[in-house]
Design a protein around this motif. Structure first.
Motif, short mmCIF file in Angstrom:
data_model
loop_
_atom_site.label_atom_id
_atom_site.label_comp_id
_atom_site.label_asym_id
_atom_site.label_seq_id
_atom_site.Cartn_x
_atom_site.Cartn_y
_atom_site.Cartn_z
N GLY A 213 0.81 -1.21 0.00
CA GLY A 213 0.00 0.00 0.00
C GLY A 213 0.84 1.26 0.00
N VAL A 214 1.92 1.26 0.78
CA VAL A 214 2.82 2.42 0.80
C VAL A 214 3.46 2.63 -0.57
N LEU A 215 3.92 1.55 -1.18
CA LEU A 215 4.53 1.65 -2.51
C LEU A 215 3.51 2.15 -3.54
N GLU A 216 2.27 1.66 -3.42
CA GLU A 216 1.24 2.10 -4.36
C GLU A 216 0.87 3.57 -4.12
N ALA A 217 0.92 4.02 -2.87
CA ALA A 217 0.65 5.43 -2.58
C ALA A 217 1.72 6.32 -3.21
N ILE A 218 2.99 5.88 -3.17
CA ILE A 218 4.06 6.62 -3.83
C ILE A 218 3.84 6.62 -5.34
N LEU A 219 3.47 5.46 -5.89
CA LEU A 219 3.18 5.37 -7.32
C LEU A 219 2.02 6.28 -7.70
N LEU A 220 1.01 6.35 -6.84
CA LEU A 220 -0.14 7.22 -7.10
C LEU A 220 0.30 8.68 -7.15
N GLY A 221 1.24 9.06 -6.25
CA GLY A 221 1.78 10.41 -6.29
C GLY A 221 2.55 10.68 -7.58
N PHE B 29 1.04 9.68 -0.20
CA PHE B 29 0.64 10.16 -1.53
C PHE B 29 0.93 11.65 -1.66
N GLY B 30 0.50 12.45 -0.67
CA GLY B 30 0.68 13.90 -0.74
C GLY B 30 2.14 14.32 -0.71
N VAL B 31 2.93 13.67 0.15
CA VAL B 31 4.35 13.97 0.26
C VAL B 31 5.07 13.63 -1.06
N SER B 32 4.77 12.48 -1.61
CA SER B 32 5.39 12.06 -2.88
C SER B 32 5.06 13.04 -4.00
N THR B 33 3.79 13.41 -4.09
CA THR B 33 3.37 14.35 -5.13
C THR B 33 4.08 15.68 -4.97
N GLY B 34 4.17 16.17 -3.74
CA GLY B 34 4.82 17.45 -3.48
C GLY B 34 6.28 17.45 -3.91
N ILE B 35 6.99 16.38 -3.59
CA ILE B 35 8.41 16.30 -3.94
C ILE B 35 8.58 16.20 -5.45
N PHE B 36 7.80 15.33 -6.10
CA PHE B 36 7.91 15.17 -7.56
C PHE B 36 7.66 16.50 -8.28
N LEU B 37 6.59 17.19 -7.90
CA LEU B 37 6.24 18.44 -8.56
C LEU B 37 7.27 19.52 -8.30
N SER B 38 7.65 19.69 -7.04
CA SER B 38 8.54 20.78 -6.66
C SER B 38 9.92 20.64 -7.28
N VAL B 39 10.48 19.44 -7.23
CA VAL B 39 11.84 19.24 -7.74
C VAL B 39 11.92 19.57 -9.23
N VAL B 40 10.95 19.09 -10.01
CA VAL B 40 10.98 19.34 -11.46
C VAL B 40 10.94 20.83 -11.76
N PHE B 41 10.08 21.57 -11.07
CA PHE B 41 9.97 23.00 -11.35
C PHE B 41 11.15 23.79 -10.80
N GLN B 42 11.66 23.40 -9.64
CA GLN B 42 12.78 24.14 -9.06
C GLN B 42 14.06 23.96 -9.86
N LEU B 43 14.24 22.80 -10.47
CA LEU B 43 15.45 22.56 -11.25
C LEU B 43 15.48 23.39 -12.53
N ALA B 44 14.40 24.06 -12.82
CA ALA B 44 14.34 24.90 -14.02
C ALA B 44 14.61 26.37 -13.73
N HIS B 45 14.51 26.79 -12.47
CA HIS B 45 14.59 28.23 -12.18
C HIS B 45 15.46 28.59 -10.97
N SER B 46 15.48 27.76 -9.94
CA SER B 46 16.22 28.10 -8.71
C SER B 46 17.59 27.44 -8.74
#
Length: 354
Positions: free
Chosen positions: A65-73, A234-251
């Protein structure tokens, strides 16, 4: 706070637009998405629904379930990168209703596309990396992302704990900042467009739908504690995935953080401003490009936000060549790990300087 003004457009910008226009004319292709994008969109949506159903209705063993929650993120982020992002920019399809449908996918994931368009399409794309105008540069007080922001003692350690901050950004976005924007009618210093009754209805209806699908129904099916653990993962995984991709483009160490002068005017024209404040990473990595919806081609996206990401690899060649001819910077890192290291160094430097 008045929006700053850019310098007059240069011959570089007009020449670049003409070359990109000629590319699509000569190739006889549309600037919007194609069958490969639509296949990917359907694949990600079906995969997300399948994992969600398995988690909520079939209650797998906790480790699975934990792995699937990460996959869902990861799938939620992929839908955001590939479907919502192109749709909200009007580049997913030639049909406006399809773009609206693709853009509204963010509503089912808990955020609101109306607010996002102001935050991203208007504030971020217009005034990239300009403090107080680009709301993506605001992670205060936990992070200091440019020199004009106030430095606190805790920022000395931000290059160690930044991923913890990124981990909460998706949940904070869904449950706090969307409502803050709705009430204040602003995204940072940028006013949002006046909302009609349909916009108000959509905002509250989808927030309710999200609470039912991601809070009420899972609690009813699996119980409170299993839901809480799964939802946070799920929420933590999504936050990290989204933030890292956008920050690596500008910050990054290499990107600029321009400020307007005493006349509220920025140094460059809009196009050169985008090139100085934006960077690509790992553009030769086709798997990564496929997963993140071409957002590792951030330079191409910022210069031509209304062109679908499926065309970025080709138009990047034209943009690079034009930049070389005009002596304009084109920032990129060949590997994602190099961009990540630059981001960490940028945070370290800001945490130790005034």
């Amino acid at each position: 706070m008045r929006a700053p003004r850019f310098n007059n457009a240069t011959s570089f910008h007009s020449e670049l637009k003409e070359r990109i226009k000629n590319y699509f004319t000569e190739k006889n292709v549309k600037q919007t998405g194609n069958s490969s994008l639509y296949f990917k969109a359907i694949l990600f949506v079906i995969a997300f629904i399948a994992v969600y159903i398995h988690l909520v209705f079939f209650t797998p063993f906790w480790a699975i379930g934990v792995l699937e929650a990460i996959l869902l993120g990861g799938l939620a982020s992929a839908i955001g990168f590939n479907v919502m992002h192109d749709g909200a920019h009007g580049s997913f399809s030639r049909k406006s209703w399809v773009n609206d449908l693709a853009g509204s996918s963010i509503n089912f994931l808990g955020a609101n596309v109306f607010m996002w368009k102001t935050k991203h399409n208007v504030a971020h794309h217009s005034f990239t990396n300009v403090a107080e105008h680009d709301d993506d540069m605001n992670a205060r007080p936990l992070l200091r992302l440019n020199h004009s922001q106030k430095r606190y003692l805790i920022h000395r350690y931000q290059h160690h704990y930044f991923l913890l901050v990124y981990s909460i950004l998706y949940l904070y976005w869904v449950f706090v900042t969307d409502y803050k924007k709705y009430i204040t009618k602003k995204v940072g210093s940028v006013p949002i467009q006046k909302m009609g009754w349909k916009d108000h209805t959509s905002f509250w209806m989808f927030k309710l739908v999200h609470l039912i699908l991601f809070v009420a129904l899972p609690i009813y099916m699996v119980g409170f504690m299993p839901w809480l653990v799964g939802f946070l993962v799920f929420g933590v995984s999504t936050g990290i995935f989204l933030s890292v991709v956008f920050q690596l483009a500008h910050s990054l160490e290499e990107t600029a953080f321009p400020l307007p002068d005493e006349k509220n005017k920025l140094e460059n024209d809009w196009a050169i401003h985008q090139l100085k404040t934006t960077a690509n990473f790992a553009t030769d990595n086709k798997v990564l490009s496929w997963l993140v919806g071409g957002l590792n081609f951030q330079v191409e996206h910022h210069l031509f936000p209304n062109i679908s990401h499926v065309h970025y690899p080709e138009i990047s060649k034209i943009i690079k060549e034009t930049c070389r001819e005009y002596g304009v910077p084109y920032l990129e890192h060949s590997k994602m790990r190099l961009a990540f290291a630059s981001h960490v160094n940028h945070l370290r430097e800001l945490g130790n300087s005034y």
